[in-house]
Design an enzyme around this catalytic site. Structure first.
Site, short mmCIF file in Angstrom:
data_model
loop_
_atom_site.label_atom_id
_atom_site.label_comp_id
_atom_site.label_asym_id
_atom_site.label_seq_id
_atom_site.Cartn_x
_atom_site.Cartn_y
_atom_site.Cartn_z
N THR A 1 4.50 0.45 1.71
CA THR A 1 4.50 1.51 2.69
C THR A 1 3.52 1.04 3.75
O THR A 1 2.62 0.27 3.43
CB THR A 1 3.98 2.82 2.06
OG1 THR A 1 4.88 3.22 1.04
CG2 THR A 1 3.86 3.94 3.08
N VAL B 1 13.33 10.89 -2.32
CA VAL B 1 12.36 11.03 -1.24
C VAL B 1 10.96 10.94 -1.84
O VAL B 1 10.66 11.63 -2.81
CB VAL B 1 12.51 12.40 -0.52
CG1 VAL B 1 11.57 12.47 0.67
CG2 VAL B 1 13.95 12.62 -0.08
N GLY B 2 10.13 10.05 -1.31
CA GLY B 2 8.76 9.91 -1.78
C GLY B 2 7.82 10.76 -0.95
O GLY B 2 8.23 11.70 -0.27
N THR C 1 -0.37 5.68 0.33
CA THR C 1 0.60 4.74 -0.25
C THR C 1 0.38 4.70 -1.76
O THR C 1 -0.74 4.54 -2.23
CB THR C 1 0.44 3.31 0.33
OG1 THR C 1 1.31 2.43 -0.39
CG2 THR C 1 -0.99 2.81 0.25
#
Lengths: 311, 311
Positions: free
Chosen positions: A178, A207-208, A229
């Site tokens: 990320t 979806v994170g 992250t």
């Protein structure tokens, strides 16, 4: 002089010196420095933290080394589905997108959602229709192709069949890819942004935390700017970015105390591996992580700074 | 006896007594009472707050009066795209879905994501693929058809062309249609859930606060369980549900003080119309809203309760 500062990250995880070649390390350090300098230059000229964050993240998205934009990993269908979000501490405006394909710079699309739509969060095809209406740059699939990422994906499919958990190493790389940036500008305004290509071989439209305001990204001039992250599911459940802001605002913690509490205590207790970058309203910078490493860099107007990878 | 309690909502907004017929009012009150009784019965028998929340929301999703499940509004393509989320305060597990079509009970899909996937948040087609693998019930488009919703959509298209803001009345109904439930069970565990059909004529894959853990839904045994309904964009930017939890945990506020601060002060200042339902760890219930009305009901094991619409 009014202090200003910027910090960026390029993902956290099992990044071991023993697995790094000097050439690879030099490339990462150079890419981080280029993104940092791009953002810092904006601040130095008196530009807004929002512009600095966007510029730094575009630099990281355009670099194939990081899992965002051009370097995004392959999902289970062999496509690149990206998430991003941005927030401006000045007025608490925010924009985010999830599951977008073929967008060159998802962070810029997030900013367009923030500034040119009545919404905060757009998903999938709908977000792409909005992007076309707004003249956002698209790239075809070949732009996002990278042999290393492709091999990673092939191996992920072979190892795991239908489902790869991000905790399971694909080839030698176990990391939460990320990118993100946080900045404080000369006018005292904070901004934060995050962008990701998600998990290799991801399925089910997962979806994170990256596009979730309060989880992966948060900025508030009264407290701090945060970009995360890590293990996204645990970051969502812990509302990580806003938690740091609340610990400062409601409990009177310093930025460092709040970062320690969330990253080194609360997240560790639940197995939430990862890290974050943070700047407060007077330009203090914290870069905490509980994993082996985090690609990160920061620069402050007082002359302090650094480009770092390992603990 | 260990106290237990449940509260539900069926959306907030401009719900005026003057626009309500006695017949319509009676229908709403009966539907709210039915959902409340369904959830309360689970708690009374010693069931979990998670089961109570899911059961109450299924009852609301199956009722065409509310904008969730069967009663979901039409999006700009004439389809029904739904969002939902659920969180369990016992272990801070959570599940959420956005942009799912043809799912009979999105709240049950959220729970399946929580309990049977490694993820928290699934979107669109991917979430539907997961749902099919898990044996979740689907319905065809005709199940979701409602003449009133269809007329609303037609009028929205006529009035606004390409884009209808939820602040603009479609026919006589200006409201934030969402349903939700929060509960405390006999074992002292909290749970919260929210489900919605989104905005009439919505475009661009807009995601509101309902599926966002921390914004529209949050539950934590140490503090409270929250389900929101209102102007989703402002609820996301304010991280409303987790803010209430933080004000209790970090600032020592009571549930009532935290609800007042967020709903009647912070949200009002930024024009964030709407409300929420809240239960704390000892069974106190708050149902604050800053709009004209909110469909709501609650019942506590001490005998208190009520089914309400207006201020």
């Amino acid at each position: 002089m009014t202090p200003f500062s910027i910090a960026i990250h390029g993902g956290a995880g099992t990044i071991l010196r023993s697995q790094m070649t000097p050439e690879k390390e030099a490339k990462y350090l150079a890419a981080l420095k280029a993104a940092l300098d791009t953002g810092y230059a904006v601040l130095e000229k008196g530009g807004s933290s929002l512009d600095a964050v966007e510029a730094a993240i575009i630099s990281l998205e355009d670099c194939p080394l990081f899992n965002a934009g051009k370097g995004s990993v392959f999902n289970s269908e062999g496509r690149h589905e990206m998430d991003a979000s941005i927030m401006y501490g000045k007025d608490l405006t925010a924009g985010a997108v999830t599951g977008v394909k073929n967008i060159k710079n998802p962070i810029s699309l997030s900013r367009a959602v923030m500034e040119r739509s009545q919404h905060v969060f757009l998903a999938g095809n709908g977000a792409e229709i909005f992007a076309r209406e707004q003249g956002i740059a698209f790239e075809d699939d070949s732009y996002f192709f990278d042999q290393f990422r492709h091999d990673q994906w092939q191996q992920a499919q072979k190892e795991e069949g239908v489902f790869l958990d991000h905790n399971i190493a694909a080839s030698d790389e176990k990391k939460f890819g990320t990118v993100g940036a946080v900045a404080l500008d000369k006018d005292g305004h904070l901004a934060a942004g995050t962008s990701t290509g998600g998990m290799t071989n991801k399925k089910f439209g997962r979806v994170g935390d990256s596009p979730i305001i309060g989880a992966g990204t948060y900025a508030n001039d009264n407290t701090c700017a945060i970009s995360c992250t890590g293990h996204g599911e645990l970051f969502i459940r812990s509302v990580v970015a806003y938690d740091i802001s609340c610990l400062m605002e409601y409990k009177g913690m310093t930025l460092r105390e709040a970062c320690d509490e969330v990253v080194m205590n609360k997240l560790v207790k639940i197995g939430g591996e990862g890290g974050l970058i943070a700047i407060d309203r007077i330009g203090n910078v914290e870069l905490p992580f509980n994993s082996e490493g985090m690609y990160r860099a920061y620069r402050k107007s007082d002359g302090n700074g650094g480009v770092l990878i390992y603990k």
